[in-house]
Design an enzyme around this catalytic site. Structure first.
Site, PDB file in Angstrom:
ATOM      1  CD  GLU A 114      -2.417   1.409   2.734  1.00  0.00           C
ATOM      2  OE1 GLU A 114      -2.663   2.552   3.159  1.00  0.00           O
ATOM      3  OE2 GLU A 114      -2.686   0.367   3.380  1.00  0.00           O
TER       4      GLU A 114
ATOM      5  NE  ARG B 264      -0.238   8.652   5.125  1.00  0.00           N
ATOM      6  CZ  ARG B 264       0.073   7.840   6.144  1.00  0.00           C
ATOM      7  NH1 ARG B 264       1.258   7.962   6.732  1.00  0.00           N
ATOM      8  NH2 ARG B 264      -0.769   6.930   6.562  1.00  0.00           N
TER       9      ARG B 264
ATOM     10  CE  LYS C  67      -5.984   2.055   7.771  1.00  0.00           C
ATOM     11  NZ  LYS C  67      -5.358   3.009   6.830  1.00  0.00           N
TER      12      LYS C  67
END
Length: 207
Positions: free
Chosen positions: A40, A44, A128
């Site tokens: 993943e 950002r 999640k």
């Protein structure tokens, strides 16, 4: 590939921050060499999508997705870059349909039973749990299991190699997410040997 297939590919999904897209393929190769297929890449940094694109082009055996999906505007660029799945830190019901329409497997985050119930009403059964440690850790997940037995989780947030096995023992946990197989300092240094070693240790974790 659906989200459960992705989460069942191994006990740990590395959650990585990439500042230089050129390091993406080296990172992916090191993780693969250590036995980890899924990665993943958090959105950002400005380099994130270029890193995803480079990984897909040069390391096709890697299952690469994007993290920190916050709004609809990010969906198209993620798909164009070649992401297979998307992860959000929280649950926004307005994202469920457009993410599905784009063909991405989706893993939104929840922290409470109410959020999990809302996600379930939206047709999601795999979530999640974030931030896992702050939200009650293994105790909270064990309490959630009897009331929402059809929901499976990938806990992320504050989890390291030392406590990952406790999460993996839980019946409602498919895998854990964390940066510990690929720390940012090792990525920035291009220390692929260290990442391969850490990935091998992470891939061997069992509950």
């Amino acid at each position: 590939m659906n989200v459960r297939d992705i989460l069942n590919a191994g006990p740990v999904i590395p959650v990585v921050t990439v500042d230089d897209a050129a390091r993406g393929p080296g990172l992916a190769r090191a993780l693969l060499a250590g036995g980890i297929r899924v990665i993943e890449v958090t959105m950002r940094t400005p380099a994130a999508l270029d890193a995803v694109r480079a990984i897909r082009a040069q390391v096709p055996d890697c299952i690469v997705g994007v993290g920190t999906l916050l709004d609809r505007r990010q969906i198209g660029p993620a798909v164009e870059a070649g992401a297979v799945f998307a992860v959000s830190p929280g649950f926004d019901p307005d994202l469920v349909a457009p993410v599905a329409a784009a063909g991405l497997a989706y893993l939104p985050g929840i922290q409470t039973v109410s959020e999990a119930m809302a996600a379930r009403r939206s047709g999601l059964d795999t979530l999640k749990f974030f931030p896992a440690k702050a939200a009650g850790g293994t105790y909270a997940l064990d309490q959630i299991r009897p009331v929402l037995p059809d929901i499976a989780f990938c806990p992320t947030g504050g989890i390291g190699a030392e406590d990952a096995p406790a999460y993996l023992k839980l019946a409602n946990v498919l895998c854990v997410g964390g940066s510990f197989p690929a720390p940012t300092d090792a990525i920035n240094a291009g220390d692929w040997g260290r990442i391969e070693d850490l990935a091998r240790q992470a891939a061997a974790l069992k509950g």
